[in-house]
Design a protein around this motif. Structure first.
Motif, PDB file in Angstrom:
ATOM      1  N   VAL A 187       0.835  -1.204   0.000  1.00  0.00           N
ATOM      2  CA  VAL A 187       0.000   0.000   0.000  1.00  0.00           C
ATOM      3  C   VAL A 187       0.868   1.253   0.000  1.00  0.00           C
ATOM      4  N   LYS A 188       1.891   1.275   0.860  1.00  0.00           N
ATOM      5  CA  LYS A 188       2.709   2.477   1.028  1.00  0.00           C
ATOM      6  C   LYS A 188       3.667   2.714  -0.137  1.00  0.00           C
ATOM      7  N   GLU A 189       4.265   1.641  -0.636  1.00  0.00           N
ATOM      8  CA  GLU A 189       5.348   1.790  -1.605  1.00  0.00           C
ATOM      9  C   GLU A 189       5.001   1.279  -3.002  1.00  0.00           C
ATOM     10  N   GLY A 190       3.877   0.562  -3.140  1.00  0.00           N
ATOM     11  CA  GLY A 190       3.497   0.013  -4.433  1.00  0.00           C
ATOM     12  C   GLY A 190       4.054  -1.390  -4.613  1.00  0.00           C
ATOM     13  N   TYR A 191       3.236  -2.264  -5.133  1.00  0.00           N
ATOM     14  CA  TYR A 191       3.622  -3.669  -5.308  1.00  0.00           C
ATOM     15  C   TYR A 191       4.918  -3.799  -6.103  1.00  0.00           C
ATOM     16  N   GLU A 192       5.034  -3.050  -7.195  1.00  0.00           N
ATOM     17  CA  GLU A 192       6.186  -3.152  -8.079  1.00  0.00           C
ATOM     18  C   GLU A 192       7.487  -2.771  -7.372  1.00  0.00           C
TER      19      GLU A 192
ATOM     20  N   MET B 122      -7.306  -2.300  -5.791  1.00  0.00           N
ATOM     21  CA  MET B 122      -6.894  -0.998  -6.314  1.00  0.00           C
ATOM     22  C   MET B 122      -5.441  -0.913  -6.750  1.00  0.00           C
ATOM     23  N   ASN B 123      -4.532  -1.646  -6.103  1.00  0.00           N
ATOM     24  CA  ASN B 123      -3.118  -1.528  -6.439  1.00  0.00           C
ATOM     25  C   ASN B 123      -2.812  -2.087  -7.818  1.00  0.00           C
ATOM     26  N   GLN B 124      -1.992  -1.375  -8.572  1.00  0.00           N
ATOM     27  CA  GLN B 124      -1.522  -1.903  -9.844  1.00  0.00           C
ATOM     28  C   GLN B 124      -0.484  -2.968  -9.554  1.00  0.00           C
ATOM     29  N   ARG B 125      -0.449  -3.975 -10.421  1.00  0.00           N
ATOM     30  CA  ARG B 125       0.505  -5.061 -10.225  1.00  0.00           C
ATOM     31  C   ARG B 125       0.928  -5.627 -11.563  1.00  0.00           C
TER      32      ARG B 125
ATOM     33  N   TYR C 284     -11.445  -2.063   6.346  1.00  0.00           N
ATOM     34  CA  TYR C 284     -10.139  -2.659   6.056  1.00  0.00           C
ATOM     35  C   TYR C 284      -9.550  -2.021   4.787  1.00  0.00           C
ATOM     36  N   PRO C 285      -9.202  -0.735   4.850  1.00  0.00           N
ATOM     37  CA  PRO C 285      -8.757  -0.042   3.632  1.00  0.00           C
ATOM     38  C   PRO C 285      -7.488  -0.616   3.013  1.00  0.00           C
ATOM     39  N   ASN C 286      -6.555  -1.100   3.842  1.00  0.00           N
ATOM     40  CA  ASN C 286      -5.333  -1.675   3.281  1.00  0.00           C
ATOM     41  C   ASN C 286      -5.627  -2.983   2.552  1.00  0.00           C
ATOM     42  N   HIS C 287      -6.477  -3.810   3.140  1.00  0.00           N
ATOM     43  CA  HIS C 287      -6.892  -5.042   2.463  1.00  0.00           C
ATOM     44  C   HIS C 287      -7.530  -4.694   1.115  1.00  0.00           C
ATOM     45  N   TYR C 288      -8.406  -3.690   1.144  1.00  0.00           N
ATOM     46  CA  TYR C 288      -9.149  -3.331  -0.063  1.00  0.00           C
ATOM     47  C   TYR C 288      -8.215  -2.757  -1.125  1.00  0.00           C
ATOM     48  N   ARG C 289      -7.321  -1.883  -0.717  1.00  0.00           N
ATOM     49  CA  ARG C 289      -6.394  -1.269  -1.677  1.00  0.00           C
ATOM     50  C   ARG C 289      -5.570  -2.333  -2.409  1.00  0.00           C
ATOM     51  N   VAL C 290      -4.972  -3.235  -1.639  1.00  0.00           N
ATOM     52  CA  VAL C 290      -4.094  -4.235  -2.244  1.00  0.00           C
ATOM     53  C   VAL C 290      -4.879  -5.171  -3.167  1.00  0.00           C
ATOM     54  N   THR C 291      -6.064  -5.579  -2.741  1.00  0.00           N
ATOM     55  CA  THR C 291      -6.838  -6.547  -3.514  1.00  0.00           C
ATOM     56  C   THR C 291      -7.495  -5.940  -4.740  1.00  0.00           C
TER      57      THR C 291
ATOM     58  N   GLY D 142     -20.404  -0.439  -6.407  1.00  0.00           N
ATOM     59  CA  GLY D 142     -19.890  -0.555  -5.046  1.00  0.00           C
ATOM     60  C   GLY D 142     -18.413  -0.238  -4.970  1.00  0.00           C
ATOM     61  N   HIS D 143     -17.665  -0.728  -5.946  1.00  0.00           N
ATOM     62  CA  HIS D 143     -16.222  -0.479  -5.967  1.00  0.00           C
ATOM     63  C   HIS D 143     -15.925   1.003  -6.181  1.00  0.00           C
ATOM     64  N   GLY D 144     -16.689   1.628  -7.058  1.00  0.00           N
ATOM     65  CA  GLY D 144     -16.469   3.046  -7.327  1.00  0.00           C
ATOM     66  C   GLY D 144     -16.626   3.897  -6.079  1.00  0.00           C
ATOM     67  N   LEU D 145     -17.701   3.657  -5.345  1.00  0.00           N
ATOM     68  CA  LEU D 145     -17.933   4.424  -4.133  1.00  0.00           C
ATOM     69  C   LEU D 145     -16.890   4.110  -3.066  1.00  0.00           C
ATOM     70  N   THR D 146     -16.576   2.830  -2.901  1.00  0.00           N
ATOM     71  CA  THR D 146     -15.582   2.430  -1.909  1.00  0.00           C
ATOM     72  C   THR D 146     -14.230   3.082  -2.199  1.00  0.00           C
ATOM     73  N   SER D 147     -13.807   3.027  -3.448  1.00  0.00           N
ATOM     74  CA  SER D 147     -12.517   3.588  -3.842  1.00  0.00           C
ATOM     75  C   SER D 147     -12.463   5.094  -3.587  1.00  0.00           C
ATOM     76  N   LEU D 148     -13.535   5.787  -3.922  1.00  0.00           N
ATOM     77  CA  LEU D 148     -13.574   7.232  -3.708  1.00  0.00           C
ATOM     78  C   LEU D 148     -13.496   7.578  -2.223  1.00  0.00           C
ATOM     79  N   LEU D 149     -14.250   6.859  -1.407  1.00  0.00           N
ATOM     80  CA  LEU D 149     -14.252   7.147   0.029  1.00  0.00           C
ATOM     81  C   LEU D 149     -12.893   6.862   0.662  1.00  0.00           C
ATOM     82  N   ILE D 150     -12.172   5.868   0.135  1.00  0.00           N
ATOM     83  CA  ILE D 150     -10.850   5.534   0.667  1.00  0.00           C
ATOM     84  C   ILE D 150      -9.802   6.546   0.213  1.00  0.00           C
TER      85      ILE D 150
END
Length: 203
Positions: A28-33, A114-117, A105-112, A168-176
């Protein structure tokens, strides 16, 4: 306390979870790559060799993190289905629970979600037997039951399921990602999104 074997198994599981938690935070902090297995090892103060005893590579570690997220979400969705005999009520609660899960669980959600990989194939997280597929299938089954019972208008179940997930994803992503935006009350916003979707799909 348990037997020595049970203690060893418990310690192994605790270390595995520590690796997952550290990797999730770094992704989350540094990016998967940008995160290496060595970087994860440094964070938990173990050697990279230790991590490789639990995970074959970074991709398998990421997959395990996503599976953990999908498992938690699926468990919540299945509990709602059992509590709500009316499929439309169940679908309404499931959509709400999806957003609430991401906010809790924003970190769980981001990684699963939202994060580019790195490209691991379009079916990597939806392969047979995966928790990702099970989670999606639970939502699809709920939608299908609503259509069968005439709660939602007859239509393409796959398209309806994907549209609801996208909303649902759109709203969740915006709120996070936009916590400083002057949102109205989150509960009010979530309810409006869910009811707007369902109103447009009702039979």
């Amino acid at each position: 306390m348990g037997t020595p074997k049970q203690r060893r198994e418990r310690e192994k599981e605790e270390l595995r979870q520590e690796i997952l938690d550290a990797a999730r935070e770094l992704f989350v902090k540094e990016g998967y790559e940008n995160v290496s297995m060595r970087r994860i090892a440094e964070k938990i103060e173990y050697s990279p060799t230790t991590i490789y005893l639990y995970f074959e590579d970074k991709a398998s570690l990421l997959f395990a993190i996503c599976e953990e997220t999908f498992a938690r979400l699926t468990k919540r969705m299945e509990a709602i289905r059992q509590e709500s005999p009316d499929p439309l009520d169940s679908l309404r609660k499931t959509c709400r629970a999806y957003v609430e899960f991401g906010l809790k669980y924003p970190n769980h959600y981001r990684v699963t979600f939202m994060n580019q990989r790195e490209n691991q194939g379009t079916d990597h997280y939806m392969r047979e037997g995966s928790m990702g597929l099970k989670c999606y299938s639970a939502l699809r089954s709920n939608v299908e039951e609503c259509v069968k019972q005439g709660k939602l208008r007859d239509g393409d179940v796959e398209a309806i399921t994907q549209a609801m997930w996208a909303a649902g994803h759109g709203l969740t992503s915006l709120l996070i990602t936009k916590p400083d935006f002057p949102w109205v009350g989150k509960a009010k916003l979530i309810d409006l999104m869910v009811e707007t979707m369902l109103d447009g799909l009702r039979a």
